[in-house]
Write an enzyme that holds these catalytic residues in place. Structure first.
Site, PDB file in Angstrom:
ATOM      1  N   CYS A  15      34.026  20.119  30.519  1.00 34.39           N
ATOM      2  CA  CYS A  15      34.664  20.160  31.839  1.00 34.39           C
ATOM      3  C   CYS A  15      36.181  20.018  31.783  1.00 34.39           C
ATOM      4  CB  CYS A  15      34.089  19.069  32.740  1.00 34.39           C
ATOM      5  SG  CYS A  15      34.576  17.408  32.265  1.00 34.39           S
ATOM      6  N   CYS A  42      33.928  11.443  27.873  1.00 36.98           N
ATOM      7  CA  CYS A  42      34.459  12.278  28.943  1.00 36.98           C
ATOM      8  C   CYS A  42      34.556  11.423  30.202  1.00 36.98           C
ATOM      9  CB  CYS A  42      33.507  13.450  29.166  1.00 36.98           C
ATOM     10  SG  CYS A  42      33.686  14.243  30.758  1.00 36.98           S
ATOM     11  N   GLU A  53       0.865  -1.195   0.000  1.00 33.84           N
ATOM     12  CA  GLU A  53       0.000   0.000   0.000  1.00 33.84           C
ATOM     13  C   GLU A  53       0.888   1.228   0.000  1.00 33.84           C
ATOM     14  OE1 GLU A  53      -2.260  -0.050   3.637  1.00 33.84           O
ATOM     15  OE2 GLU A  53      -2.768  -2.163   3.381  1.00 33.84           O
ATOM     16  N   CYS A 112      37.309  16.891  27.274  1.00 40.61           N
ATOM     17  CA  CYS A 112      35.885  17.217  27.220  1.00 40.61           C
ATOM     18  C   CYS A 112      35.697  18.728  27.093  1.00 40.61           C
ATOM     19  CB  CYS A 112      35.206  16.705  28.481  1.00 40.61           C
ATOM     20  SG  CYS A 112      33.509  17.258  28.635  1.00 40.61           S
ATOM     21  N   LYS A 122      10.780   2.983   2.463  1.00 43.36           N
ATOM     22  CA  LYS A 122      10.771   4.410   2.192  1.00 43.36           C
ATOM     23  C   LYS A 122      11.456   4.712   0.865  1.00 43.36           C
ATOM     24  CE  LYS A 122       9.262   6.206   6.197  1.00 43.36           C
ATOM     25  NZ  LYS A 122      10.141   7.035   6.974  1.00 43.36           N
ATOM     26  N   ASP A 182       1.445  10.305   3.699  1.00 47.93           N
ATOM     27  CA  ASP A 182       2.110  11.206   4.632  1.00 47.93           C
ATOM     28  C   ASP A 182       1.070  12.104   5.306  1.00 47.93           C
ATOM     29  OD1 ASP A 182       4.138  12.282   6.008  1.00 47.93           O
ATOM     30  OD2 ASP A 182       5.042  13.374   4.339  1.00 47.93           O
ATOM     31  N   CYS A 186      31.144  16.487  35.535  1.00 50.64           N
ATOM     32  CA  CYS A 186      31.039  17.169  34.239  1.00 50.64           C
ATOM     33  C   CYS A 186      29.654  17.799  34.123  1.00 50.64           C
ATOM     34  CB  CYS A 186      31.249  16.175  33.098  1.00 50.64           C
ATOM     35  SG  CYS A 186      30.902  16.885  31.475  1.00 50.64           S
ATOM     36  N   LYS A 238       2.400   4.570   1.308  1.00 48.67           N
ATOM     37  CA  LYS A 238       2.486   5.098   2.669  1.00 48.67           C
ATOM     38  C   LYS A 238       2.114   6.578   2.630  1.00 48.67           C
ATOM     39  CE  LYS A 238       5.404   5.076   6.754  1.00 48.67           C
ATOM     40  NZ  LYS A 238       5.225   6.460   7.156  1.00 48.67           N
ATOM     41  N   TYR A 292      -6.920   1.710   6.541  1.00 50.96           N
ATOM     42  CA  TYR A 292      -5.970   0.658   6.158  1.00 50.96           C
ATOM     43  C   TYR A 292      -5.672  -0.402   7.209  1.00 50.96           C
ATOM     44  CZ  TYR A 292      -2.768   4.051   8.337  1.00 50.96           C
ATOM     45  OH  TYR A 292      -2.169   4.933   9.194  1.00 50.96           O
TER      46      TYR A 292
HETATM   47  S1  IVH Z   1      -0.159   0.473   8.863  1.00 53.42           S
HETATM   48  C1  IVH Z   1       0.959  -1.660  12.696  1.00 53.42           C
HETATM   49  N1  IVH Z   1      -0.536   1.490   6.470  1.00 53.42           N
HETATM   50  O1  IVH Z   1       2.842   5.211   8.828  1.00 53.42           O
HETATM   51  C2  IVH Z   1       0.624  -1.020  11.398  1.00 53.42           C
HETATM   52  N2  IVH Z   1       0.453   2.875   8.137  1.00 53.42           N
HETATM   53  O2  IVH Z   1       5.328   4.550  10.205  1.00 53.42           O
HETATM   54  C3  IVH Z   1       0.596   0.445  11.494  1.00 53.42           C
HETATM   55  N3  IVH Z   1       0.960   5.155   7.396  1.00 53.42           N
HETATM   56  O3  IVH Z   1       1.675   5.634  12.089  1.00 53.42           O
HETATM   57  C4  IVH Z   1       0.250   1.255  10.376  1.00 53.42           C
HETATM   58  N4  IVH Z   1       0.201   4.924   5.339  1.00 53.42           N
HETATM   59  O4  IVH Z   1       0.534   6.974  10.239  1.00 53.42           O
HETATM   60  C5  IVH Z   1      -0.069   1.705   7.722  1.00 53.42           C
HETATM   61  N5  IVH Z   1      -0.948   2.274   4.325  1.00 53.42           N
HETATM   62  C6  IVH Z   1      -0.503   2.483   5.557  1.00 53.42           C
HETATM   63  C7  IVH Z   1       0.035   3.739   5.958  1.00 53.42           C
HETATM   64  C8  IVH Z   1       0.509   3.886   7.265  1.00 53.42           C
HETATM   65  C9  IVH Z   1       0.756   5.751   6.208  1.00 53.42           C
HETATM   66  C10 IVH Z   1       1.585   5.781   8.565  1.00 53.42           C
HETATM   67  C11 IVH Z   1       0.814   5.663   9.845  1.00 53.42           C
HETATM   68  C12 IVH Z   1       1.758   5.045  10.834  1.00 53.42           C
HETATM   69  C13 IVH Z   1       3.081   5.289  10.199  1.00 53.42           C
HETATM   70  C14 IVH Z   1       4.064   4.237  10.627  1.00 53.42           C
END
Ligand code: IVH
Length: 701
Positions: free
Chosen positions: A431, A446, A129, A428, A334, A133, A452, A131, A246
């Site tokens: 100190c 240190c 899926e 350091c 990422k 933002d 310190c 991700k 999701y």
């Molecule tokens: S699943 C345990 N699915 O990413 C599973 N998260 O780095 C938790 N996020 O806090 C999340 N798109 O805010 C999931 N398709 C997606 C997502 C997603 C964005 C964000 C979410 C989470 C963060 C984790």
């Protein structure tokens, strides 16, 4: 120079330190006026003067964006907004995700799953899926109706923003069709890019026209967060917020067997599910999906920062569980980091709470992927030498995910002729004590210990941190100030600050009310869970997870203290007990012993124990399983599951898993080819279980 003296200065002429000082003073001053105006209905200054303070704060932040404080007035949506929401406790914690940055990380993720579940080479099915933002939220539905929703917060609880969420068009107030009696649905609230630009332009126009209390946002994510945290839902309703669902949280019954079907259910119920989500038949499909999403990125209506991969089978997800704050069954892959070049102006050396000397690069400010960056970590001495980074160099900088920016390399063609290699200090900077490297440690430290000032201050800052003692109102700057005044030198002294109430209130920018709040916050921490207390001590390598292990094992402060003192003798029963805690290796045991070997640490601890009473910690999550509160050892090869999986299950059932058998062991689970541990169990008369008996008692289906 005092902050009010500074205020006359041109913003262009401020140094970074002066700017930081003034921002701190402005935050306190504006908060004070907010309270006078909103809470006490008794403003002390004119609106015009107030606006001037807010404008100056914004202008300084504009020039020094890296100094924007957590409590900055520009971050507050309206006065009191941060205090305006109720608490939303998540039925199941909201976790974060581990990050992968390439094929190798992803392959390791797959391999880890196979190892944990003991799978052979069968393909692993994933769902990919985008991700998003935005900010994650948790929605509680009962009998198909939306009842409450909250932000993620610290993962255990967030803010109750139900009224605002109700205004989102993408949020079904009633689920279509049948649904479990009670279910938490998780998703991401976000603002589309075009909507964000239009919204920001409109805000700017209204600010220009003299409207008060408005702000522009740095990016769609901040705009979405700011909009969801409005005290007045009518304002949220006007903001172009969207929602993709999701994930699932706590539920009265599991509605599907796979994540893919779960996404289908979400869509059936009336949620928006990201249309780019894809079922991937094997791990090998992930790289292609990643490339596809990367190619789609620029053309998407909303910001994404990578893709998320989730193991499709929910029964496997359940078996895999979590480690720390992230699930073992999901991973965020990422996009590659954004890069930029700039000039290195200075290498500063900071001293941390354990004495580590950490180099920090100060650079000409540069925009890296939408964020202005001026500082970067250089990690350690060897790293500087390896990259041969020198003051005056032009450097390539990158930001990967949320991590601190890093210097990737030096542009050698542009190195000044007179540059010299960086000489790492041998003493350091705080100190003057010798700074040494022990054995093959890459870190130079240190040797000043508590003499310190930098270490003492950093330890105090760590002590009060949110996930440690969580003393609100005692941040880094205040600690530094109290330290400089000689009023605060050790954690215990925090609890004696009440004797200085008058002197504190007289400090510039503090005020009676804020001192009263601070003292109240301190009093509230005279009892804390033992694990927080241990973590707060700031012992090297004792992070939150290890502190929890210790607290669960020793239960009370006196037992832990005595256990650590006794463990100083190698070969003692106490040392064995420490080493036998699952998750505590010899290096960690050594750190603990070293800490307790220093008389001044023990003095500080005992002094503190006179002020604070840590709460007894019971064994892990008491359940009604036969293993709750019991000590267990697994030995030999199990056939139907791997050892880590079995140990994880035992811990989830409330057991304490250790590595060696002693009189205190309650159960030994004996697999095939078990060796001395099984023999020892027999000798000591400890109850042994076969794998089949363990499965039966642990409730495996
Ligand atoms: S699943 C345990 N699915 O990413 C599973 N998260 O780095 C938790 N996020 O806090 C999340 N798109 O805010 C999931 N398709 C997606 C997502 C997603 C964005 C964000 C979410 C989470 C963060 C984790």
């Amino acid at each position: 120079m005092s902050a009010s003296g500074l205020r006359a200065r041109e913003i262009e002429a401020l140094t970074q330190d002066e700017a930081a000082e003034e921002l701190a003073a402005l935050a306190a001053e504006i908060a004070h006026h907010d309270r006078r105006y909103h809470a006490e209905d008794a403003p002390e200054i004119s609106d015009a003067d107030y606006d001037a303070l807010v404008r100056r704060n914004r202008a300084i932040e504009g020039r020094f964006p890296e100094l924007i404080r957590d409590d900055s007035p520009s971050r507050r949506v309206g006065a009191g907004a941060t205090e305006g929401f109720g608490k939303f406790v998540h039925g199941m914690p909201m976790l974060s995700l581990d990050n992968a940055f390439g094929d190798e990380d992803f392959a390791e993720f797959g391999a880890r799953i196979r190892r944990f579940l003991g799978l052979s080479d069968d393909p692993l099915r994933f769902v990919g899926e985008p991700k998003i933002d935005g900010l994650s939220i948790n929605l509680l539905y009962e009998d198909g109706r939306f009842v409450r929703g909250g932000t993620r917060g610290d993962g255990a609880s967030g803010e109750d923003v139900t009224a605002n969420l109700r205004t989102l068009k993408d949020l079904p107030l009633r689920l279509k069709g049948s649904a479990p009696t009670r279910i938490e649905i998780r998703g991401e609230v976000f603002m589309e890019k075009a909507a964000f630009l239009a919204f920001n332009a409109e805000q700017a126009r209204r600010i220009e026209a003299g409207e008060k209390g408005l702000r522009v946002f740095a990016n769609p994510r901040n705009a979405a967060a700011g909009s969801l945290r409005q005290l007045d839902p009518k304002i949220t309703a006007q903001r172009p917020l969207k929602l993709f669902a999701y994930a699932m949280g706590e539920t009265s019954e599991r509605p599907t067997d796979t994540h893919w079907h779960w996404l289908e259910r979400l869509a059936d119920w009336g949620f928006q599910v990201n249309p780019l989500s894809r079922l991937l038949a094997t791990e090998a499909d992930a790289a292609a999906f990643q490339a596809e999403i990367a190619a789609a990125r620029a053309g998407l209506a909303y910001d994404i920062d990578g893709a998320v991969y989730k193991l499709d089978r929910l029964d496997w997800q359940e078996r895999l569980g979590f480690v720390g704050r992230a699930p073992r069954w999901a991973m965020a892959w990422k996009f590659p980091a954004e890069q930029a070049t700039t000039r290195l102006l200075e290498i500063q050396i900071q001293v941390g709470r354990t004495g580590a000397l950490t180099p920090r690069a100060v650079m000409e400010p540069v925009n890296v992927g939408g964020v202005v960056v001026q500082h970067a970590t250089l990690h350690n001495e060897d790293e500087i030498a390896r990259k041969d980074v020198r003051v005056g160099d032009t450097v390539v900088l990158q930001r990967a995910g949320d991590v601190i920016p890093q210097i990737v390399s030096v542009v050698l063609d542009r190195r000044p002729a007179d540059s010299v290699p960086f000489a790492f200090p041998q003493t350091c900077p705080a100190c003057g004590s010798h700074a040494v490297r022990a054995g093959d440690d890459v870190v130079r430290r240190c040797t000043g210990g508590l003499t310190c000032p930098a270490q003492t201050v950093e330890r105090l800052i760590h002590f009060t941190r949110r996930n440690a003692m969580d003393i609100e109102g005692l941040g880094a700057e205040r600690i530094q100030l109290l330290f400089d005044k000689g009023w605060l030198r050790s954690p215990a002294e925090i609890f004696r600050l009440h004797a200085r109430e008058g002197e504190l209130a007289a400090l510039e920018g503090w005020g009676e009310l804020s001192v009263r709040n601070l003292l109240r916050a301190i009093e509230a921490r005279r009892t804390v869970p033992l694990d927080r207390f241990i973590f707060a001590l700031g012992i090297r390598r004792i992070g939150e997870a290890n502190a929890k292990l210790l607290a669960r094992h020793y239960h009370t402060l006196p037992e832990w203290r005595q256990g650590m003192l006794d463990a100083r003798i190698i070969g003692s029963e106490a040392r064995e007990a420490l080493g036998s805690i699952q998750g505590i290796g010899p290096a960690i045991a050594q750190e603990l012993v070293d800490f307790f070997d220093e008389p001044h640490n023990l003095d500080a601890l005992d002094d503190l124990a006179g002020e604070v009473t840590p709460e007894e910690v019971a064994g892990p999550a008491a359940t009604d399983s036969p293993f709750a509160g019991k000590t267990m050892v697994f030995t030999g090869t199990l056939e139907t599951m791997t050892r880590p999986e079995a140990e994880d299950r035992a811990e989830r059932l409330g057991a304490k898993v250790t590595k060696s058998v002693s009189k205190k062991t309650d159960f030994v689970v004996v697999g095939a080819d078990a060796g001395s541990k099984a023999t020892k169990a027999a000798e000591l008369g400890v109850r042994t279980l076969t794998e089949a008996e363990w499965r039966e008692m642990a409730g495996y289906g």
